[in-house]
Design a protein around this motif. Structure first.
Motif, PDB file in Angstrom:
ATOM      1  N   MET A 273     -12.427 -22.650   5.325  1.00  0.00           N
ATOM      2  CA  MET A 273     -13.082 -24.027   5.677  1.00  0.00           C
ATOM      3  C   MET A 273     -13.233 -24.861   4.223  1.00  0.00           C
ATOM      4  N   THR A 274     -13.595 -24.094   3.181  1.00  0.00           N
ATOM      5  CA  THR A 274     -13.898 -24.725   1.880  1.00  0.00           C
ATOM      6  C   THR A 274     -12.679 -25.364   1.403  1.00  0.00           C
ATOM      7  N   LEU A 275     -11.514 -24.980   1.667  1.00  0.00           N
ATOM      8  CA  LEU A 275     -10.358 -25.437   1.139  1.00  0.00           C
ATOM      9  C   LEU A 275      -9.771 -26.795   1.969  1.00  0.00           C
ATOM     10  N   LEU A 276     -10.535 -27.041   3.071  1.00  0.00           N
ATOM     11  CA  LEU A 276     -10.234 -28.409   3.863  1.00  0.00           C
ATOM     12  C   LEU A 276     -11.005 -29.782   3.265  1.00  0.00           C
ATOM     13  N   SER A 277     -10.355 -30.779   3.560  1.00  0.00           N
ATOM     14  CA  SER A 277     -10.958 -32.121   3.098  1.00  0.00           C
ATOM     15  C   SER A 277     -11.272 -32.710   4.465  1.00  0.00           C
TER      16      SER A 277
ATOM     17  N   CYS B 237      -9.354 -33.967   7.913  1.00  0.00           N
ATOM     18  CA  CYS B 237      -8.444 -34.994   7.722  1.00  0.00           C
ATOM     19  C   CYS B 237      -7.072 -34.147   6.954  1.00  0.00           C
ATOM     20  N   SER B 238      -7.139 -32.906   6.638  1.00  0.00           N
ATOM     21  CA  SER B 238      -6.026 -32.300   5.860  1.00  0.00           C
ATOM     22  C   SER B 238      -5.520 -31.184   6.850  1.00  0.00           C
ATOM     23  N   PRO B 239      -4.332 -30.634   6.431  1.00  0.00           N
ATOM     24  CA  PRO B 239      -3.539 -29.728   7.544  1.00  0.00           C
ATOM     25  C   PRO B 239      -4.535 -28.575   7.742  1.00  0.00           C
ATOM     26  N   THR B 240      -4.679 -27.875   9.046  1.00  0.00           N
ATOM     27  CA  THR B 240      -5.340 -26.965   9.260  1.00  0.00           C
ATOM     28  C   THR B 240      -4.390 -25.880   9.821  1.00  0.00           C
ATOM     29  N   LEU B 241      -3.311 -25.739   9.589  1.00  0.00           N
ATOM     30  CA  LEU B 241      -2.197 -24.722  10.078  1.00  0.00           C
ATOM     31  C   LEU B 241      -2.721 -23.187   9.672  1.00  0.00           C
TER      32      LEU B 241
END
Length: 400
Positions: free
Chosen positions: A245-249, A271-275
């Motif tokens: 979750m920390t890597l998401l924007s 708003c970033s890829p969550t694949l």
């Protein structure tokens, strides 16, 4: 871009545009109240209960066929226990809803959460104290029960204090770091409870179906290794999800369609890829949800088959009394987890997720002490002795 704070929305809907919410819906807006919501769920369970019993009864009356296969019997028992248990719980919820709406109309949400939290903490603390200080309860079942009670406390404490603060002070914001911390503890405790329920089902299977091997297969050393393994594996699971979750924007809306930080509504905000997050969530759901559920049901199926072969009626009643209560807890917990996580992303519903979350973060931790321990005669005697020892330490001491 990172969010500095998130808003925990109690009445927010789906954030993605144009989606229709799944699950039982009330068409009339005037009937969208807790009473009618519970009534819709009660109607569904009524239909399940009737369809479980009536068709077979009609077949008996019409064709005179009074036999049923073992698999059919187990399936009927599963759906009947699930529906009846659900109806009892919904009747309780409806009664409490009417009480709060009439007697405490302004304090209904806060009073409900506070009552559940207090009951869960008290019951689990009593289990830990009694099982830890009574020598007669030093068996694998009570050892794992102490671990389950500990995880119940972690689970409720990761959700309810913040929810109570929001209800009391209308302060619904939470920092992003605080959200990740609560996500870790919730994931850690919830996944630990699923594994512990599987281990406890295996313990009951060995005790009932393989009693001569019980001391060997469930030795103290093996029990400690299982407990440490559960805690470690699930802590790794929680760290993995919180770390991903920390890597998401997050650069769009900052309102969570939930009353606490949970994986599905958080992924909807990104708003970033969550694949990668979605893949890891599916893998975790498959292991903790599907695989553990199948193993647990397999253990209880073997237990039921073994009980049916017993010649002693008293032995069958005693075994059924113990295992049926355990199975009810398992059914309620897994049903809530499946509704919250084991569903397509396209059919995600905030309302359904909130109800499921109440079951596995509030209701199950509250019912576990009663179901597993406090209804047991041995536990009640041990609790009485412990209370006497605490009130009169110079006379009784800590008894066995």
């Amino acid at each position: 871009m990172r969010l500095d704070a998130l808003w925990l929305g109690r009445n927010t809907g789906m954030l993605s545009s144009g989606r229709t919410l799944a699950g039982p819906r009330i068409v009339s807006s005037r009937l969208r109240t807790p009473t009618y919501f519970f009534l819709v769920n009660l109607s569904v369970l009524d239909a399940v209960c009737s369809c479980t019993v009536v068709p077979k009864l009609l077949e008996i009356l019409a064709a005179g066929k009074k036999s049923i296969s073992c698999g059919g019997c187990l399936a009927q028992m599963y759906f009947l226990l699930s529906s009846v248990t659900g109806e009892v719980l919904f009747f309780t919820a409806m009664a409490y809803d009417h009480y709060m709406s009439i007697c405490w109309p302004q304090a209904a949400p806060f009073g409900c959460c506070f009552s559940l939290y207090t009951a869960a903490l008290t019951g689990d603390a009593v289990i830990i104290a009694v099982d830890s200080h009574s020598a007669s309860l030093q068996s694998p079942m009570y050892f794992f029960l102490c671990n389950l009670a500990t995880m119940d406390i972690v689970c409720t404490s990761s959700v309810l204090p913040k929810a109570l603060a929001g209800l009391a002070f209308e302060e619904n914001t939470i920092s992003f770091q605080g959200c990740k911390a609560r996500l870790f503890f919730l994931t850690w405790s919830a996944s630990s409870e699923l594994l512990l329920l599987t281990v406890m089902a295996y313990d009951r299977y060995v005790a009932i179906c393989r009693p001569l091997h019980y001391s060997t297969w469930m030795s103290p050393r093996l029990c400690r290794l299982l407990a440490v393994g559960v805690w470690a594996v699930c802590a790794l699971n929680g760290s993995l999800h919180a770390g991903l979750m920390t890597l998401l924007s997050f650069c769009g809306p900052n309102v969570i369609a939930h009353f606490f930080c949970e994986i599905p509504p958080l992924l909807l905000l990104s708003c970033s890829p969550t694949l990668v997050n979605s893949i890891m969530t599916v893998l975790a759901d498959a292991f903790y949800g599907v695989v553990n559920c199948l193993l647990t049901l397999a253990s209880y199926s073997c237990i039921v088959a073994s009980i049916l072969r017993k010649r002693s009626a008293a032995g069958r009643r005693r075994a059924f009394s113990t295992c049926s209560s355990h199975l009810l807890v398992v059914l309620v917990y897994y049903s809530a987890v499946f509704c919250a996580y084991i569903s397509p992303a396209s059919s995600y519903s905030p309302e359904r997720s909130k109800v499921s979350a109440v079951l596995y973060t509030m209701l199950s931790p509250t019912l576990n002490p009663v179901t597993y321990s406090l209804r047991n005669t041995k536990d009640k005697h041990a609790l009485g002795r412990l209370v006497q020892a605490l009130l009169h330490p110079g006379v009784h001491g800590l008894p066995p």
